[in-house]
Scaffold this motif. Sequence first.
Motif, short mmCIF file in Angstrom:
data_model
loop_
_atom_site.label_atom_id
_atom_site.label_comp_id
_atom_site.label_asym_id
_atom_site.label_seq_id
_atom_site.Cartn_x
_atom_site.Cartn_y
_atom_site.Cartn_z
N ILE A 60 0.87 -1.10 -0.10
CA ILE A 60 -0.04 -0.14 0.21
C ILE A 60 0.95 1.23 0.08
O ILE A 60 0.44 2.27 -0.74
N ARG A 61 1.89 1.24 0.88
CA ARG A 61 2.87 2.32 0.89
C ARG A 61 3.51 2.51 -0.76
O ARG A 61 3.53 3.80 -0.79
N VAL A 62 3.88 1.48 -1.20
CA VAL A 62 4.38 1.63 -2.43
C VAL A 62 3.46 2.35 -3.73
O VAL A 62 3.67 3.12 -4.41
N LEU A 63 2.09 1.81 -3.62
CA LEU A 63 1.12 2.17 -4.15
C LEU A 63 0.82 3.58 -3.99
O LEU A 63 0.42 4.27 -4.87
N ARG A 64 0.62 3.88 -2.93
CA ARG A 64 0.43 5.50 -2.72
C ARG A 64 1.56 6.61 -2.94
O ARG A 64 1.13 7.17 -3.71
N ALA A 65 2.68 5.98 -3.08
CA ALA A 65 3.82 6.95 -3.54
C ALA A 65 3.75 6.83 -4.85
O ALA A 65 4.16 7.84 -5.58
N LEU A 66 3.40 5.90 -5.67
CA LEU A 66 3.01 5.62 -7.21
C LEU A 66 1.67 6.36 -7.63
O LEU A 66 1.23 6.49 -8.61
N ASP A 67 1.03 6.84 -6.67
CA ASP A 67 -0.31 7.58 -6.59
C ASP A 67 -1.34 6.70 -7.41
O ASP A 67 -1.90 6.91 -8.43
N LEU A 68 -1.42 5.19 -6.96
CA LEU A 68 -2.16 4.18 -7.19
C LEU A 68 -3.27 3.53 -6.68
O LEU A 68 -3.82 2.57 -6.78
N LEU A 69 -3.37 4.50 -5.59
CA LEU A 69 -4.45 3.73 -4.49
C LEU A 69 -5.80 3.70 -4.91
O LEU A 69 -6.50 2.98 -4.78
N ASP A 70 -6.26 4.64 -6.26
CA ASP A 70 -7.55 4.81 -6.33
C ASP A 70 -7.89 3.53 -7.37
O ASP A 70 -8.86 2.89 -7.51
N ALA A 71 -6.63 2.70 -7.70
CA ALA A 71 -6.94 1.36 -8.54
C ALA A 71 -7.35 0.49 -7.60
O ALA A 71 -8.02 -0.34 -7.81
N LEU A 72 -6.99 0.40 -6.03
CA LEU A 72 -7.53 -0.55 -5.18
C LEU A 72 -9.08 -0.40 -4.95
O LEU A 72 -9.81 -1.29 -4.77
N ASP A 73 -9.36 0.99 -5.08
CA ASP A 73 -10.79 1.39 -5.01
C ASP A 73 -11.66 0.84 -6.19
O ASP A 73 -12.76 0.20 -5.90
N ARG A 74 -10.96 0.69 -7.18
CA ARG A 74 -11.80 0.20 -8.42
C ARG A 74 -11.82 -1.50 -8.38
O ARG A 74 -12.51 -2.28 -8.89
N LEU A 75 -10.55 -2.10 -7.83
CA LEU A 75 -10.35 -3.36 -7.69
C LEU A 75 -11.31 -4.14 -6.86
O LEU A 75 -11.93 -4.97 -6.97
N ILE A 76 -11.80 -3.34 -5.61
CA ILE A 76 -12.71 -4.00 -4.73
C ILE A 76 -13.61 -2.96 -4.25
O ILE A 76 -13.45 -2.01 -3.34
N PRO A 77 -14.79 -2.59 -5.25
CA PRO A 77 -15.69 -1.52 -4.72
C PRO A 77 -16.22 -1.81 -3.63
O PRO A 77 -16.42 -2.93 -3.15
N SER A 78 -16.86 -0.45 -3.14
CA SER A 78 -17.61 -0.84 -1.69
C SER A 78 -19.15 -1.31 -2.10
O SER A 78 -19.41 -1.14 -3.36
#
Length: 120
Positions: A60-78
């Motif tokens: 998660i820290r690496v994804l955040r540094a690459l500005d990719l956290l929104d990809a996790l939101d799309r991966l597992i939607p609420s």
Amino acid sequence: MRIDQQLTDEAVLRELGERLAALRLSRDLTQRELGEQGGVARTVVQRIEAGEPVTTPNLIRVLRALDLLDALDRLIPSSAPSPVQELKLRGRQRRRASGAHGSRDESAGSGRPWRWGDES
């Protein structure tokens, strides 16, 4: 390579690592720089890019540094309420589960306790 059900876990990790490495390089970042931006050691970035397992917080820290956290939101939607639930809520946010439907003590809709002989 497309990530799908046919790939082994190891192949998925390798593919993700290769994609993250390519993205890091396209942004002209060294592994050390990405690690510093993400608050992880360079070896963590190396392990991710090599397709080795890492802890979820480090990923998660690496994804955040690459500005990719929104990809996790799309991966597992609420989860969204069903259309029937939306009609029942009508703008009110659900605060708790209803449990059993209706009270077992009350006669159907009459508001009074059920008793023997009330079947009709």
